[in-house]
Design a protein around this motif. Structure first.
Motif, PDB file in Angstrom:
ATOM      1  N   SER A 299       0.586  -0.719  -0.158  1.00  0.00           N
ATOM      2  CA  SER A 299       0.033  -0.278  -0.131  1.00  0.00           C
ATOM      3  C   SER A 299       0.676   1.210   0.334  1.00  0.00           C
TER       4      SER A 299
ATOM      5  N   ARG B 115       2.069   1.407  -3.701  1.00  0.00           N
ATOM      6  CA  ARG B 115       1.688   2.093  -4.371  1.00  0.00           C
ATOM      7  C   ARG B 115       1.174   4.051  -4.433  1.00  0.00           C
TER       8      ARG B 115
ATOM      9  N   THR C 251      -8.963   4.955 -10.642  1.00  0.00           N
ATOM     10  CA  THR C 251      -9.104   4.513 -10.297  1.00  0.00           C
ATOM     11  C   THR C 251      -8.526   2.864 -10.912  1.00  0.00           C
ATOM     12  N   ASP C 252      -9.416   2.968 -12.413  1.00  0.00           N
ATOM     13  CA  ASP C 252      -8.249   1.365 -12.987  1.00  0.00           C
ATOM     14  C   ASP C 252      -6.886   0.964 -12.611  1.00  0.00           C
TER      15      ASP C 252
ATOM     16  N   THR D 189      -5.367   0.152  -9.580  1.00  0.00           N
ATOM     17  CA  THR D 189      -5.863  -1.352  -8.580  1.00  0.00           C
ATOM     18  C   THR D 189      -5.280  -2.594  -9.192  1.00  0.00           C
ATOM     19  N   GLN D 190      -4.902  -2.429 -10.341  1.00  0.00           N
ATOM     20  CA  GLN D 190      -3.574  -3.050 -10.816  1.00  0.00           C
ATOM     21  C   GLN D 190      -2.601  -3.580  -9.946  1.00  0.00           C
ATOM     22  N   VAL D 191      -2.310  -4.971  -9.588  1.00  0.00           N
ATOM     23  CA  VAL D 191      -1.627  -5.810  -9.245  1.00  0.00           C
ATOM     24  C   VAL D 191      -0.575  -6.328  -9.756  1.00  0.00           C
TER      25      VAL D 191
END
Length: 559
Positions: free
Chosen positions: A343, A346, A523-524, A527-529
């Protein structure tokens, strides 16, 4: 074993004779050294030195230098032994040197890359182990080799002017160094221009624009050198301000050169690779350089230097946003392997990952950081540090500092930030809508932002200039959609008195609306991991790492 294998094994190549003379040993050393050179440098050097363009340019330059030597001395006459005519002779030689360095060499760099992309020969180079950075650096090294050859041919003539009166050696060296740096900068701009258009189309428009820019750079260099030579005070080497100004210019040059080089590299790098992180790090570095020198100049001399920071940051982040917001939103598995997985990572590192949303967020954060710098109390800081004396200006000065309208600076920074958010956000939405039907080329991305800026600034300007009543008023609220005039008015003349309240109310609201419309895509992307490496890729990476860093051999039984 086959007959062919037996015959091959039975045939042994003769060993090369060992070098006997010193020249043979020197050639052997050069051969071993050349094996470590960039292959693109070797190819460019062979092509350039054997080309008709280089041959004609080189001999024309020699003829021009020889002709000016005879003509100049004939014009000066016998008094050349007693008069101070060194600057006159040097300026003529500098024109002979500067034209190939500032016009021929950068255009050759542009034509070299554009011709390879048009003839589809660049694809053959790109499938080798060389990446885009090595290809561009090899071409730049080839350009530097041409510069050295041109310089070696004319430099004896430049040194001859030192024997005349009225010119010192430091001015000669400084003029040549400035010209070489300018030539290298124009060359990397030529490579950038060559990467912006589709590879299968002829780059006629880019070639014409770049040629005009080269002649403009040549005229600027001639004017700068003429001012250096005609200044009766000479270059003040002992002045600290001279070295500080050169250090500032050098840092800005390195930042601009890095941005142009990395932008060209990102355009040549395949989409499957990460071609954005290095460019974003360079953008942050350029912003820090601009903030440092603006703050230093504000504390050192006072005045309204921060207005220059506002204008420079706006140009920087809008230029960067044109390319960042046009990136593909779909990341390849190779890029996803390096995404931050925590987190905290990111929060602080997601801005540097590829994607139009993160690029838009980075530009917005850069402008907000510039606004926070503009809000710093430079008056009180300078007064407490006793860096500069209070400025003597009419009217009551604020308690404890020189008179600086910090509120105007902050308001101009907020207005510029809102314009960047609005125009980059709208351009990003337009490119996302077009991208659903077709893939946008780099030139099309630049064209979208250019047309958007032209409509927002050109329509109100044309309307006001066509009305005789409004033409004499100068800046009016009709120009609220014109970012160029508004930001220039705020940074050069201060925020307009009658329009400041409207600009401060309408622009932030519009910026929030545009920012909200871009939040879903952002946001998309956030949220990629990270995806794990496939077992085969992990094994290949481990094998390559073992080849690069082999395990040390045991030197004793106790190891």
């Amino acid at each position: 074993m086959s007959t062919l294998d037996q015959s091959l094994r039975g045939t042994e190549l003769p060993e090369a004779a060992p070098p006997t003379t010193r020249w043979d040993r020197f050639e052997t050393v050069l051969t071993r050294f050349s094996e470590h050179l960039n292959p693109i440098l070797v190819k460019e050097a062979r092509q350039a030195l054997r080309s008709r363009q280089f041959t004609v340019t080189f001999f024309l330059m020699l003829a021009a230098g020889w002709g000016w030597s005879i003509l100049g001395l004939a014009i000066l006459g016998p008094g050349v032994y007693y008069s101070s005519d060194g600057p006159t002779m040097f300026y003529g030689y500098h024109v002979v040197l500067a034209f190939p360095l500032l016009v021929i060499v950068p255009y050759a760099a542009f034509h070299s890359l554009s011709a390879e992309r048009q003839d589809r020969t660049y694809e053959l180079v790109s499938i080798t182990s060389l990446d885009a950075r090595q290809i561009l650096s090899g071409k730049l090294c080839g350009i530097m080799l041409q510069m050295m050859i041109y310089l070696s041919a004319v430099f004896p003539c430049l040194a001859f002017t030192y024997l005349l009166r009225g010119l010192d050696i430091f001015t000669i060296i400084l003029a040549v160094v400035y010209t070489c740096f300018m030539s290298l900068g124009l060359s990397v701009l030529g490579l950038l221009f060559a990467t912006l258009s589709p590879p299968r189309q002829r780059q006629i428009s880019q070639a014409v624009i770049f040629a005009v820019a080269l002649f403009g750079g040549f005229w600027i260099n001639m004017s700068m050198v003429f001012g250096m030579l005609m200044d009766s005070r000479g270059i003040m080497v002992e002045s600290p301000e001279f070295w500080q100004a050169n250090l500032a210019a050098l840092t800005f040059y390195i930042s601009g050169f890095s941005l142009a080089f990395l932008t060209a590299r990102s355009q040549l790098t395949p989409v499957s690779q990460n071609r954005s992180t290095a460019l974003r790090v360079a953008l942050v570095g350029a912003q820090l350089v601009a903030v440092y020198w603006a703050a230093w100049a504000q504390l050192r001399w006072g005045g309204n230097v921060i207005f220059g920071l506002v204008f420079a940051s706006t140009v920087l982040w809008y230029y960067a946003g044109i390319f960042l917001t046009g990136e593909s939103g779909t990341l390849s598995p190779r890029v996803k392997r390096d995404l931050p997985q925590t987190s905290l990572g990111r929060v602080f590192l997601a801005w540097f990952t590829p994607g139009p949303g993160t690029g838009y967020l980075l530009a917005v954060c850069g402008m907000i950081a510039m606004t926070l710098v503009a809000a710093l109390p430079f008056n009180e800081i300078a007064t407490q540090l006793r860096v500069v004396a209070p400025l003597a200006v009419p009217g009551p000065a604020p308690a404890g500092g020189f008179r600086l309208l910090r509120a105007d600076v902050l308001q101009a920074a907020i207005i510029a930030t809102c314009y960047v958010i609005i125009y980059l956000g709208i351009g990003k939405l337009i490119m996302a809508a077009i991208g659903r039907f077709t893939e946008l080329r780099p030139t099309a991305r630049v064209l979208v932002h250019f047309v958007l800026l032209l409509l927002g600034g050109g329509i109100p300007w044309t309307f006001q200039m066509s009305q005789p009543v409004l033409r004499s008023y100068g800046y009016t609220l009709w120009q609220i959609t014109n970012p160029v005039w508004t930001i220039w008015e705020c940074c050069y003349k201060g925020v307009p008195v009658g329009a400041g309240g409207v600009l401060g109310a309408v622009l932030p609201l519009a910026a929030l609306v545009v920012l909200g419309l871009n939040m879903p895509s952002l946001t998309d992307e956030l949220t990629q991991v990270r995806v794990p490496k496939p077992p085969r890729v992990a094994e290949e990476d481990a094998a390559l790492a073992a080849l690069k860093n082999p395990a040390p051999a045991r030197s004793s039984p106790w190891d």
